[in-house]
Design an enzyme around this catalytic site. Structure first.
Site, PDB file in Angstrom:
ATOM      1  CG  HIS A  21      -6.484   4.711  -1.733  1.00 38.47           C
ATOM      2  ND1 HIS A  21      -5.352   4.395  -1.041  1.00 38.47           N
ATOM      3  CD2 HIS A  21      -6.357   4.139  -2.951  1.00 38.47           C
ATOM      4  CE1 HIS A  21      -4.559   3.671  -1.813  1.00 38.47           C
ATOM      5  NE2 HIS A  21      -5.134   3.499  -2.986  1.00 38.47           N
ATOM      6  CG  ASP A  32      -2.003   0.955   1.260  1.00 34.98           C
ATOM      7  OD1 ASP A  32      -2.394   1.415   0.175  1.00 34.98           O
ATOM      8  OD2 ASP A  32      -2.520   1.255   2.365  1.00 34.98           O
TER       9      ASP A  32
END
Ligand code: 13P
Length: 342
Positions: A220, A83
Site C-alpha cells: 500500500h 479498498d
C-alpha cells in the site's frame, strides 16, 4: 470479458514474476484513463474503490462504470476490488454490488482509525474469508499499520508487520493476499527525504516472502510522488511541500520477493491536478469542463502506463481465460482457503 477475480490475476502474476498495479477510482475520467492505459500496454489491471469513493460516486454509478469498462475493453482482464473495507458488512455490500475482490482491513477498528489487536484482526478477516470464498471472491487482509490518513482511513501511526505474526495470520485467516506495513503511508507526504532502507523496510518483505513463498504480498502507499508532477502543480499556483514517495526501483525489488499488488492512488491525483492547474492558467477564459478534464485524463493515463511497464504487467493481458466466480468457489471448497496454485 466479465470482471475477473483478483486471485486469478495475482496467481498469473506470480507465475509470470511480475506485479499488478491496483489503481483507485472515483469517477469516469479515472476509469477511462486506467482502462485506456491497460489497452495501450496490453495489461491486466486491478481497479479499486475505497468506501470514500463508493460514497462520492454512488455504488450504482461506480458499478455501471466498471461494467462499461468490461464492455468497451473486452480484451482486458480487470478485477474490481474494495479498498480498505472497515467491517465484514462493508465487504459483504461490495460483494453484493459485484466486486470480485475485497480487502478486510482488520488492522484498524471499524472507525478505520484506531489500531486493532491481532485477535480482532484474525477474527474479522476470517469471517470475511468464509463469506467471500463461498462466492468465489478474493480477500486481502492487512497486518501492521501504514502511516498517513487518506479518505478518512488511517491511525497516523506506523506499526511494521512482524514476519512471525504474518505466518500465523495467513494460516489462521486463509487470505489470498496480505498487505504488509513496511514504512510507507497513504497520500503525498510519505518521506521528508529520499527514503533509504532505514525508513523503507524492504527486508520485511524479503523475510515474509521467505516464510510464506506462495502468499501474494501487497504494497500500500506505493505512489512515487514524481518530482515533475509536484513541480508542475506548484508552478501553476499549487502549494505541495517538499516530499518523497516510494521509488519505483524499490517496488521492483519487492516484486522479486512476492509483491504482486501495488496500490497507487496519489500519483493519479497529482497528475490530474497538475494538468488542470496548467489548463486553467493557460486559458482563463475557458469554462467547458472538457477543456481541463481531457488533459487531466491524458496525464493520468500517462502515469498509469508508465507504472504498468515498470511493474511488468504490460503485455500480459492475453494470458487469461477468465475463471468464473462459481468455479473459484468450487476451487476454494475443494482445495481449502489458501488454494495454493502457484
Ligand atoms: P498512495 O497514496 O501512495 O497512492 O497509496 C494508495 C493506497 O495504498 C490505497 O490503498
Amino acid at each position: 470479458m466479465p470482471l475477473v477475480t483478483m486471485r486469478q490475476l495475482l496467481d498469473e502474476a506470480a507465475r509470470g514474476g511480475y506485479g499488478v498495479g491496483a489503481f483507485n477510482v472515483n469517477n469516469l475520467e479515472q476509469v477511462q484513463a486506467i482502462m485506456e492505459a491497460a489497452r495501450e500496454t496490453g495489461s491486466p489491471v486491478i481497479i479499486q474503490a475505497s468506501r470514500g469513493a463508493r460514497k462520492y460516486a454512488n455504488d450504482r454509478f461506480l458499478y455501471h462504470l466498471m461494467e462499461a469498462a468490461t464492455e468497451v475493453y473486452p480484451e482486458i482482464p480487470v478485477a474490481l476490488h474494495q479498498d480498505h473495507g472497515n467491517s465484514p458488512e462493508t465487504c459483504e455490500s461490495a460483494i453484493e454490488l459485484g466486486f470480485t475482490s475485497v480487502m478486510m482491513d482488520g488492522s484498524l477498528m471499524e472507525d478505520a482509525k484506531t489500531p486493532a489487536d491481532f485477535e480482532y484482526n484474525v477474527r474479522v478477516t476470517r469471517e470475511v474469508v468464509e463469506m467471500a470464498h463461498e462466492r468465489g471472491v478474493t480477500v486481502e487482509g492487512e497486518l501492521g499499520t501504514l502511516g498517513g490518513i487518506e479518505d478518512d482511513v488511517g491511525s497516523g501511526e506506523v506499526h511494521l508487520t512482524e514476519p512471525d505474526q504474518a505466518v500465523e495470520f495467513v494460516e489462521r485467516t486463509g487470505v489470498d493476499a496480505l498487505a504488509v506495513a513496511i514504512g510507507t503511508s497513504h497520500g503525498a507526504y510519505k518521506f521528508t527525504k529520499e527514503p533509504d532502507r532505514e525508513v523503507l523496510a524492504m527486508h520485511i518483505i524479503e523475510e515474509i516472502n521467505r516464510r510464506l513463498p506462495t502468499t501474494h504480498l501487497v504494497m500500500h502507499g506505493s505512489s512515487s510522488v514524481p518530482r515533475e508532477l509536484v513541480d508542475l502543480i506548484n508552478r501553476y499556483g499549487g502549494e505541495i511541500r517538499p516530499t518523497w514517495g516510494v521509488p519505483v526501483r524499490e517496488i521492483q525489488e519487492g516484486i522479486k520477493y512476492g509483491v504482486r499488488k501495488i496500490n497507487v492512488d496519489t500519483d493519479l491525483r497529482l497528475a490530474a491536478t497538475g494538468a488542470i492547474r496548467r489548463a486553467f492558467a493557460e486559458d482563463p477564459s475557458e469554462y467547458d469542463p472538457r477543456y481541463y478534464l481531457t488533459p487531466a485524463r491524458e496525464a493520468m493515463k500517462g502515469i498509469v502506463k508508465a507504472r504498468m511497464e515498470e511493474f511488468g504487467q504490460a503485455g500480459h493481458a492475453g494470458n487469461y481465460e477468465p475463471i468464473s466466480l462459481g468455479d473459484m468457489a468450487v476451487r476454494y471448497r475443494e482445495k481449502g482457503h489458501l488454494l495454493t496454485t502457484t
